[in-house]
Structures are given as C-alpha cells and as structure tokens.
Design a protein around this motif. Sequence first.
Motif, mmCIF file in Angstrom:
data_model
loop_
_atom_site.group_PDB
_atom_site.id
_atom_site.type_symbol
_atom_site.label_atom_id
_atom_site.label_comp_id
_atom_site.label_asym_id
_atom_site.label_seq_id
_atom_site.Cartn_x
_atom_site.Cartn_y
_atom_site.Cartn_z
ATOM 1 N N GLY A 1 0.804 -1.212 0.000
ATOM 2 C CA GLY A 1 0.000 0.000 0.000
ATOM 3 C C GLY A 1 0.836 1.261 0.000
ATOM 4 O O GLY A 1 0.559 2.211 -0.755
ATOM 5 N N GLY B 1 0.883 3.988 -3.030
ATOM 6 C CA GLY B 1 0.421 5.339 -2.712
ATOM 7 C C GLY B 1 1.461 6.392 -2.972
ATOM 8 O O GLY B 1 1.160 7.471 -3.523
ATOM 9 N N VAL C 1 -6.213 11.221 -3.929
ATOM 10 C CA VAL C 1 -5.781 10.071 -3.120
ATOM 11 C C VAL C 1 -6.881 9.698 -2.126
ATOM 12 O O VAL C 1 -7.165 8.504 -1.906
ATOM 13 C CB VAL C 1 -4.458 10.409 -2.396
ATOM 14 C CG1 VAL C 1 -4.137 9.334 -1.362
ATOM 15 C CG2 VAL C 1 -3.334 10.536 -3.385
ATOM 16 N N GLY C 2 -7.533 10.693 -1.525
ATOM 17 C CA GLY C 2 -8.619 10.402 -0.600
ATOM 18 C C GLY C 2 -9.792 9.727 -1.292
ATOM 19 O O GLY C 2 -10.382 8.774 -0.750
ATOM 20 N N SER D 1 -8.913 6.123 -2.091
ATOM 21 C CA SER D 1 -8.853 5.322 -0.862
ATOM 22 C C SER D 1 -10.245 4.971 -0.374
ATOM 23 O O SER D 1 -10.505 3.833 0.050
ATOM 24 C CB SER D 1 -8.079 6.079 0.215
ATOM 25 O OG SER D 1 -6.759 6.346 -0.202
ATOM 26 N N GLY E 1 -11.522 2.258 -2.538
ATOM 27 C CA GLY E 1 -10.923 0.972 -2.202
ATOM 28 C C GLY E 1 -11.511 0.364 -0.945
ATOM 29 O O GLY E 1 -11.702 -0.856 -0.866
ATOM 30 N N LEU E 2 -11.795 1.187 0.067
ATOM 31 C CA LEU E 2 -12.407 0.680 1.289
ATOM 32 C C LEU E 2 -13.815 0.135 1.023
ATOM 33 O O LEU E 2 -14.208 -0.907 1.573
ATOM 34 C CB LEU E 2 -12.447 1.788 2.344
ATOM 35 C CG LEU E 2 -11.084 2.232 2.905
ATOM 36 C CD1 LEU E 2 -11.256 3.417 3.851
ATOM 37 C CD2 LEU E 2 -10.409 1.062 3.620
ATOM 38 N N ILE F 1 -5.102 -0.668 1.582
ATOM 39 C CA ILE F 1 -5.735 0.589 1.200
ATOM 40 C C ILE F 1 -5.420 1.686 2.221
ATOM 41 O O ILE F 1 -5.175 2.855 1.854
ATOM 42 C CB ILE F 1 -7.255 0.387 1.059
ATOM 43 C CG1 ILE F 1 -7.553 -0.543 -0.120
ATOM 44 C CG2 ILE F 1 -7.966 1.713 0.873
ATOM 45 C CD1 ILE F 1 -7.077 -0.034 -1.451
ATOM 46 N N ASN F 2 -5.404 1.363 3.499
ATOM 47 C CA ASN F 2 -5.094 2.369 4.522
ATOM 48 C C ASN F 2 -3.678 2.908 4.329
ATOM 49 O O ASN F 2 -3.440 4.122 4.394
ATOM 50 C CB ASN F 2 -5.252 1.764 5.917
ATOM 51 C CG ASN F 2 -6.715 1.448 6.237
ATOM 52 O OD1 ASN F 2 -7.631 2.108 5.710
ATOM 53 N ND2 ASN F 2 -6.946 0.450 7.078
ATOM 54 N N TRP F 3 -2.729 2.023 4.105
ATOM 55 C CA TRP F 3 -1.365 2.474 3.888
ATOM 56 C C TRP F 3 -1.204 3.148 2.522
ATOM 57 O O TRP F 3 -0.299 3.975 2.343
ATOM 58 C CB TRP F 3 -0.411 1.285 4.004
ATOM 59 C CG TRP F 3 -0.165 0.912 5.443
ATOM 60 C CD1 TRP F 3 -0.829 -0.018 6.175
ATOM 61 C CD2 TRP F 3 0.797 1.510 6.299
ATOM 62 N NE1 TRP F 3 -0.340 -0.075 7.457
ATOM 63 C CE2 TRP F 3 0.671 0.864 7.559
ATOM 64 C CE3 TRP F 3 1.762 2.500 6.165
ATOM 65 C CZ2 TRP F 3 1.475 1.189 8.657
ATOM 66 C CZ3 TRP F 3 2.564 2.820 7.259
ATOM 67 C CH2 TRP F 3 2.410 2.169 8.475
ATOM 68 N N HIS F 4 -2.085 2.802 1.590
ATOM 69 C CA HIS F 4 -2.082 3.504 0.300
ATOM 70 C C HIS F 4 -2.423 4.980 0.490
ATOM 71 O O HIS F 4 -1.817 5.863 -0.146
ATOM 72 C CB HIS F 4 -3.089 2.855 -0.657
ATOM 73 C CG HIS F 4 -3.377 3.663 -1.881
ATOM 74 N ND1 HIS F 4 -4.407 4.592 -1.919
ATOM 75 C CD2 HIS F 4 -2.772 3.729 -3.101
ATOM 76 C CE1 HIS F 4 -4.426 5.164 -3.119
ATOM 77 N NE2 HIS F 4 -3.441 4.656 -3.848
ATOM 78 N N ALA F 5 -3.399 5.253 1.366
ATOM 79 C CA ALA F 5 -3.756 6.652 1.630
ATOM 80 C C ALA F 5 -2.593 7.401 2.266
ATOM 81 O O ALA F 5 -2.278 8.542 1.888
ATOM 82 C CB ALA F 5 -4.988 6.705 2.534
#
Length: 386
Positions: free
Chosen positions: A285, A289, A324-325, A328, A331-332, A358-362
């Motif tokens: 992620g 990101g 990016v938000g 994300s 993705g969630l 996905i969290n680390w992608h954000a």
Amino acid sequence: AQVFFNSSQSLPGGRWSGIMRDLLGITTALTLAAIVACNVLLTGDASAFVSGFSHGPQLPPTRSPSTGGLAESSAASQTLASGRQALGVKGLIGFGMGFGALLALARGASIARRAEGSGIAVKEKEELAKVAYLQNIPRSVIEQETLEKLLSITPREEWENPPERSYLYAVKTYAEAYGAGKATKIGWWDYIAMKYILPGTDDLETKKSNDDFQKREDLRMAGKVTMEVPVAAGWVDTGALIQWKGKEPFAGDLVQTPVTDGRWSKQYIANMAFYREGLKPWQRGIEIGMAHGYFLIGPFVSLGPLRNTPEAATVGLLCGCAIVGIVSVGGLIFGTTIKPTRFDREGDKPAAGFIEMINWHALGGLGGAGFAHALLTLFGWVHATF
C-alpha cells in the motif's frame, strides 16, 4: 453448352509452332527459287544450275567508256565467278539436306507434343466424366474459360465435393439446379445474386496466390496471425507467428497478445508492488500510494487555472490529496463489499489484508504528494520536473 477441356486449345504454343514451321518451309523454297532465277539470268542457261557454274555461255562483259570502268567490271565478274565456284551444286544440295533434317526434327517434336497434348486432353475428359455436375453447365452460369481457371487452382480431390466456402461449391449449387433437363428459367433477382456470388475470370487469382491466401486462412482459423511491424509505406512481415487464441476458441478471456502473454510483459507486471511476491499488505500500500501521490499533483500545477501564480504548487498539493482520498474511499468500499482475500493471512477476517493495503495507500499517497510539493516550493523545479 457442354464443357470440354483440351490443353492444346488452351495453350497456343502448338498452333504457333505449326505456323513458324510452314513459314520456314515456304521462305526456304522461295530462297532456293530466287537462287535458281539469279543463276539463269546471269548465265543465260538453266543447265548451269544443274551441271555447275563453270559451263554454259557467259554474258558479254559490259564495256565502259573508260579503262577504269572495264577494270571494275572485270573485278566484279571474277568475284562473282569465285563465289559460284565456292558454292557449287554440292553446297546447294548440302544446304537443302541440312534444312530438310532440321525441318523433320521440328515436325517430329511437334507431333510428339501434339500426341502428348491429346493424351492430356483425353485424361482430363476422363477425369471430368467422373464429376456429374461438370458435364453440362450453361454458359449463363459460368463461362468455360472461367471454369477452366477455377478447376486449375482447385485440388482434384475437391472437384466432386468442394468446400462450402469455395467458388466451386457455388458453381456446383447452380449447375445442379439449372441446365438441360433441369430448371431453365431464373428470376432476375436470383440471376443478379448468382452473378454476384460466382467469380469472373479476372476475379480468380493464380494458384500461388490462392495457396498463400489459403495458408493465411488456415493460420487464422488455428488462432495464429503473422507479426508485422509498421513502417512508412505500410506493414512489414517479420516472419514470426502470434498464437492469440487459447485452447477454447470461443472463450474471450483466453485471447493471448504479446502484451498480456509476452515474457517481458509478464515479468514487468509480476515486479509491480501489487503482484510482487514476499511483500506485506502495508508495504504494498505505501509503495503504490507514494508512486501515485508523487505524480498526481503535476497536471494541476502545470496545467491548472492557477499555473502562473505562486499558489500553483499548493493548489496542486490539495488536488492530489483529494484524489488520493477519493481513491482510498473507493478501495475501502470495494474491500467491505467484495471482500477480496488475496492478501489475507491465516486467521484474518475476509479482506483484512486488502483493507490494510488501502489504509497504507492513503498514507503513502499523502506522503508522495507532500514530497513533490516540497520539491516544487523549496527548489523551484516546476518546469524541470513537469
């Protein structure tokens, strides 16, 4: 009209050889007659041609007013006499015998070719007699010349039962329906359709071109296409074949291309963070990101409405963080509803690994966008970077 095929009629070589043979015989006879006539006129006696040039009365020499003219006349007479003695009766007889031998050889070769052609014609008639629909084809269906060319490019084993996609199959269909003892009338619409389906003489390719086309069709049906590269004047065949069709010909997801199934493409995709083996979900992620956040702000900085203001880099940062938000959040939602288990470990809930990625992608996206913004504001590399 009944169709007969004769190789000697279709090829004009035998006819032209006969014409040339007759021409040579006539011109040789005329040449010999001209020699006899000249001999009679020069000697005044035809027996000179038979018994030799040294006998018989000679024409009196022509006297010229001057001595030079008499010398020239004497020199010409001596040259002519020496030519006659060199030729003689034996020379004429030898010339006639040699030409007669050549003429006999030419005639024998012509007779042999004619016999061979007649044998081929008889053989072709015997072959055609075995195929019923070829015996009585009306000219309104197909011309004899076109039919001959069509049969020449069609294998003999396909004459009786031609493939459905071939021209000969269409000829067989109409020949079995129309002709002597069959239907003799056809509607105008059906006639136009028949002429549209059946080929003309100019529509048929040569046997080599037809074989090349058939080879390409067979490769296409087997799921193979030739690999071509674009050039200025068109396309150049590289000689390589691409197997684009999978084992199941009607499955669209088995289509193979150099991009999706090439070795380089597979290695490139396998080295991406999403597919690389040995990485944890958070590592995947944050790498994805950071890469996307770094280049997302570029278009807004360089092409946005505030591109020529001092706030261009800040506006680009805000827009990149917003994208990016949005990604994300999407993705969630996907992980919560579809619940992909690709990155799950044993004992985890469904989609736990995907949601962690996905969290680390954000976080990685915000970090990549912030790093790009720092480069723009601190070093002023707007044009150099974008």
